[in-house]
Design a protein around this motif. Sequence first.
Motif, mmCIF file in Angstrom:
data_model
loop_
_atom_site.group_PDB
_atom_site.id
_atom_site.type_symbol
_atom_site.label_atom_id
_atom_site.label_comp_id
_atom_site.label_asym_id
_atom_site.label_seq_id
_atom_site.Cartn_x
_atom_site.Cartn_y
_atom_site.Cartn_z
ATOM 1 N N PRO A 16 5.639 0.843 0.769
ATOM 2 C CA PRO A 16 4.565 1.717 0.990
ATOM 3 C C PRO A 16 4.073 2.307 -0.509
ATOM 4 N N LEU A 17 4.900 2.092 -1.684
ATOM 5 C CA LEU A 17 4.520 2.447 -2.853
ATOM 6 C C LEU A 17 3.311 1.630 -3.324
ATOM 7 N N MET A 18 3.529 0.366 -2.987
ATOM 8 C CA MET A 18 2.420 -0.577 -3.375
ATOM 9 C C MET A 18 1.204 -0.401 -2.723
ATOM 10 N N LEU A 19 1.437 -0.090 -1.107
ATOM 11 C CA LEU A 19 0.375 0.280 -0.409
ATOM 12 C C LEU A 19 -0.519 1.597 -0.915
ATOM 13 N N PHE A 20 0.247 2.635 -1.379
ATOM 14 C CA PHE A 20 -0.261 3.704 -1.745
ATOM 15 C C PHE A 20 -0.879 3.280 -3.322
ATOM 16 N N GLN A 21 -0.363 2.228 -4.046
ATOM 17 C CA GLN A 21 -1.285 2.093 -5.149
ATOM 18 C C GLN A 21 -2.746 1.667 -4.889
ATOM 19 N N ALA A 22 -2.302 0.640 -3.745
ATOM 20 C CA ALA A 22 -3.554 0.150 -3.486
ATOM 21 C C ALA A 22 -4.580 0.927 -2.983
ATOM 22 N N TRP A 23 -4.198 1.839 -2.176
ATOM 23 C CA TRP A 23 -5.235 3.032 -1.795
ATOM 24 C C TRP A 23 -5.528 3.900 -2.627
ATOM 25 N N LEU A 24 -4.860 3.874 -3.899
ATOM 26 C CA LEU A 24 -5.527 4.766 -5.197
ATOM 27 C C LEU A 24 -6.455 3.908 -5.974
ATOM 28 N N GLY A 25 -6.365 2.438 -5.885
ATOM 29 C CA GLY A 25 -7.313 1.719 -6.566
ATOM 30 C C GLY A 25 -8.506 1.892 -5.766
ATOM 31 N N LYS A 26 -8.570 1.912 -4.433
ATOM 32 C CA LYS A 26 -9.941 2.378 -3.654
ATOM 33 C C LYS A 26 -10.557 3.636 -3.886
ATOM 34 N N GLN A 27 -9.733 4.549 -4.137
ATOM 35 C CA GLN A 27 -10.263 5.764 -4.555
ATOM 36 C C GLN A 27 -10.821 5.838 -6.048
ATOM 37 N N VAL A 28 -10.476 5.057 -6.981
ATOM 38 C CA VAL A 28 -10.859 4.943 -8.390
ATOM 39 C C VAL A 28 -12.208 4.208 -8.040
ATOM 40 N N VAL A 29 -12.284 3.289 -7.276
ATOM 41 C CA VAL A 29 -13.574 2.346 -7.077
ATOM 42 C C VAL A 29 -14.572 3.313 -6.545
ATOM 43 N N ASP A 30 -14.123 4.179 -5.363
ATOM 44 C CA ASP A 30 -15.023 4.830 -4.614
ATOM 45 C C ASP A 30 -15.674 6.134 -5.253
ATOM 46 N N THR A 41 -5.847 7.962 -14.219
ATOM 47 C CA THR A 41 -4.613 8.575 -14.696
ATOM 48 C C THR A 41 -3.578 8.403 -13.644
ATOM 49 N N ILE A 42 -3.848 8.791 -12.394
ATOM 50 C CA ILE A 42 -2.903 9.010 -11.310
ATOM 51 C C ILE A 42 -2.681 7.574 -11.099
ATOM 52 N N HIS A 43 -3.588 6.541 -10.919
ATOM 53 C CA HIS A 43 -3.355 5.218 -10.722
ATOM 54 C C HIS A 43 -2.390 4.616 -11.682
ATOM 55 N N MET A 44 -2.576 4.778 -12.803
ATOM 56 C CA MET A 44 -1.612 4.307 -14.188
ATOM 57 C C MET A 44 -0.203 4.985 -13.907
ATOM 58 N N ILE A 45 0.036 6.242 -13.725
ATOM 59 C CA ILE A 45 1.080 6.842 -13.596
ATOM 60 C C ILE A 45 2.128 6.482 -12.326
ATOM 61 N N ALA A 46 1.360 6.091 -11.213
ATOM 62 C CA ALA A 46 1.995 5.640 -9.902
ATOM 63 C C ALA A 46 2.325 4.269 -10.337
ATOM 64 N N ALA A 47 1.555 3.306 -10.991
ATOM 65 C CA ALA A 47 2.259 1.993 -11.433
ATOM 66 C C ALA A 47 3.422 2.148 -12.238
ATOM 67 N N LEU A 48 3.403 3.200 -13.004
ATOM 68 C CA LEU A 48 4.871 3.077 -13.854
ATOM 69 C C LEU A 48 6.015 3.820 -12.976
ATOM 70 N N PHE A 49 5.683 4.548 -11.941
ATOM 71 C CA PHE A 49 6.670 4.951 -11.017
ATOM 72 C C PHE A 49 7.262 3.855 -10.278
ATOM 73 N N ILE A 50 6.394 2.867 -9.836
ATOM 74 C CA ILE A 50 7.054 1.542 -9.152
ATOM 75 C C ILE A 50 7.743 0.819 -10.107
ATOM 76 N N VAL A 51 7.296 0.687 -11.502
ATOM 77 C CA VAL A 51 8.199 0.071 -12.674
ATOM 78 C C VAL A 51 9.574 0.595 -12.462
ATOM 79 N N ALA A 52 9.544 2.083 -12.438
ATOM 80 C CA ALA A 52 10.763 2.632 -12.688
ATOM 81 C C ALA A 52 11.970 2.473 -11.588
ATOM 82 N N LEU A 53 11.061 2.261 -10.130
ATOM 83 C CA LEU A 53 12.061 1.998 -9.272
ATOM 84 C C LEU A 53 12.473 0.630 -9.241
ATOM 85 N N LEU A 54 11.658 -0.323 -9.542
ATOM 86 C CA LEU A 54 12.072 -1.668 -9.550
ATOM 87 C C LEU A 54 13.252 -1.991 -10.681
#
Length: 350
Positions: free
Chosen positions: A149-163, A172-185
């Motif tokens: 779900p975090l990856m899906l959320f990240q994909a959705w954020l990517g859509k928001q960036v484009v839109d 910025t939020i898109h980048m921080i979210a990616a680092l949050f997933i890095v931390a979880l992995l």
Amino acid sequence: MWYRRALKISIIFLYLIIIAGAVVRMTGSGMGCPDWPQCFGYLVPPTEESELQWEPNHSYEDGQVIIRNESLRVAPADFTSGATYNEQNWDTYDTHDYASFNVWHTWIEYINRLVTALAGIPMLLMVVLAFWYWKGRKGLIFATFMVLPLMLFQAWLGKQVVDSNLLPVKITIHMIAALFIVALLLFLWYKSQHKEMGITLSRKRTYDPVFKNLIVIASILTLVQIALGTQVRQYVDERVAEVGYEAKELWLNPATVWFYVHRSFSILVTLLNLYIFWRNKNLLLGHSKLLNWTLILIALEVVTGIAMYYIDFPFGSQPLHLVLASLLFGVQFYILLESFPKREAITPTI
């Protein structure tokens, strides 16, 4: 074993996504695909602008995009065009007003999206394997499952960036979210390593609460630096639009206040990490290898930062600067995981 392999590939793919995203930013390709999840309405984007021009007696599919009068038009259903253009056959794409085609930008952004999509394969496999690998440990099974779900959320954020046509705060939020997933992995990697090797890992390290708290602060400061860097990057993008790509000496002339804050903040980050390095060495805490990498990454960050400001943004320096910061956060977070007290750990006397 297979779980850890899938997890390792997932971590590699996630950093590849960060690298691809950094290249997208460096080349200004963020709007190379103005729609999402497709690219100009195609699963595989066009290679020539002529493919986005209206054609008579041509079969168009639902969702296909053309550029007409400097705006995007979307086919609302399958149809075949007549001898003349009919506006009623098309919907106006009004999410944003960006309507331009650059083959390099389009394919750079497309590769970025493709890497993101491919990353889902090892992550899905990892989730399936987690039920066997962790067995009765429901918390770690749930933590593994949350990657999807975090990856899906990240994909959705990517859509928001484009839109939003690359709104800085969303980037910025898109980048921080990616680092949050890095931390979880990385958390899952640490736990799986501990499962494989047992408490022998604990015996190699001494617990120091001050060291742990300093690593927490250092990790947070790195996140703040990345956020500040995103603001500087946005200013650079605006300057590029004003003065042109060739006038690199003017990209930070005049410099924004965010740049000076970002540069001054780096001094604090460097000094704090030097003290952490010294404390680890002085108290024999057992984190020397990763802390060596921390100092190397910080040194490279400083070098690329100096190069961008004083040598007018050498090619590749911008994405490298961001990727190094992401790696730095990953290393710091892993040190943080190692710094928590374990069984048979010893508290230092000084």
